[in-house]
Design a protein around this motif. Structure first.
Motif, PDB file in Angstrom:
ATOM      1  N   UNK A  59      36.405  38.679  35.933  1.00 48.97           N
ATOM      2  CA  UNK A  59      35.957  37.875  37.073  1.00 48.97           C
ATOM      3  C   UNK A  59      34.563  38.295  37.520  1.00 48.97           C
ATOM      4  N   UNK A  60      34.340  39.604  37.657  1.00 48.77           N
ATOM      5  CA  UNK A  60      33.040  40.073  38.134  1.00 48.77           C
ATOM      6  C   UNK A  60      31.958  39.822  37.088  1.00 48.77           C
ATOM      7  N   UNK A  61      32.308  39.909  35.807  1.00 48.21           N
ATOM      8  CA  UNK A  61      31.330  39.601  34.755  1.00 48.21           C
ATOM      9  C   UNK A  61      30.833  38.165  34.894  1.00 48.21           C
ATOM     10  N   UNK A  62      31.764  37.236  35.125  1.00 43.57           N
ATOM     11  CA  UNK A  62      31.387  35.836  35.289  1.00 43.57           C
ATOM     12  C   UNK A  62      30.557  35.649  36.559  1.00 43.57           C
ATOM     13  N   UNK A  63      30.999  36.277  37.662  1.00 47.88           N
ATOM     14  CA  UNK A  63      30.261  36.149  38.924  1.00 47.88           C
ATOM     15  C   UNK A  63      28.865  36.745  38.828  1.00 47.88           C
TER      16      UNK A  63
END
Length: 242
Positions: A59-63
């Motif tokens: 999730x944080x990689x995408x964000x």
């Protein structure tokens, strides 16, 4: 003249009153604690914490604007998230930072929902998150683990009696919280014994001026604080939380 501090008996009485107000939450917390502390049950269920861990990375990689290339979950309960983009920079740092803190923070968010009598919302959040994770899984064991976890959530959410559903939702929160604490403690212990030298903490040490031991300690601190915050959210009187 200032008021005298409460004595031990009064503190015990106050604690009993807080816990007695939510007996189901106490039972759920104790059940989750037993599962996490007892080694055979922990080994059997730890993959759920790994799913949350790798989901946090993803999730944080995408964000952070990175590309997501997939997730693998292994039978030894380890996992890895593959992303594309620059090998250094703030996006990589926050991605590696997200893994160990994701389960306890997710558990805290669930505790807030359960305390607000929104246990169905919490369970549907889990179902949607698992469905999104499934599309990124790149190995058979990982797909089976996510499908089984999702099936359990769907059965409980759709068909379980309300009391059972609420108890399960609460137990899931505590499992992620206690499991997050144990995973962070295992990371610190493993690093001290010379193992786990390619962990998230070590990758962060390569990317920042901060040592891996400090990062590991930070992960543990966040997990403990999230657990204490959940205790406050669930068991403190509504007036005290206002």
């Amino acid at each position: 003249m200032s008021a005298a501090p409460p004595d031990a008996l009064e503190l015990v009485s106050q604690a009993y009153e807080l816990v007695a107000a939510r007996p189901a939450s106490l039972v759920a917390a104790l059940a989750a604690l037993v599962v996490v502390v007892w080694l055979p049950s922990w080994r059997a269920t730890r993959v759920a914490v790994t799913i949350a861990h790798e989901g946090g990375h993803a999730l944080v990689a995408v964000l952070a604007g990175r590309g997501l290339a997939g997730i693998r979950l292994h039978a030894d309960t380890s996992g890895v998230t593959y992303s594309t983009g620059a090998g250094r920079g703030p996006g990589v740092v926050v991605m590696f930072l997200a893994g160990y803190v994701a389960p306890p923070l997710l558990g805290l968010g669930g505790a807030v929902l359960v305390a607000a009598d929104a246990d169905q919302v919490w369970l549907w959040v889990g179902i949607v998150a698992l469905a999104a994770t499934l599309f990124q899984i790149r190995n058979l064991f990982g797909a089976l683990a996510v499908l089984l976890s999702g099936a359990v959530l769907v059965v409980v959410t759709v068909w379980a009696e309300p009391d059972l559903r609420t108890g399960f939702a609460a137990a899931l929160c505590w499992f992620l919280l206690f499991g997050g604490v144990r995973a962070c403690a295992e990371l610190r212990r493993g690093r001290r014994r010379g193992r786990l030298r390619h962990s998230d903490a070590d990758r962060l040490a390569e990317l920042t001026p901060i040592s891996g031991s400090v990062w590991a300690a930070l992960f543990l601190l966040v997990s403990v604080l999230a657990t204490l915050a959940a205790v406050w959210v669930v068991f403190a009187p509504a007036g005290a939380r206002a």
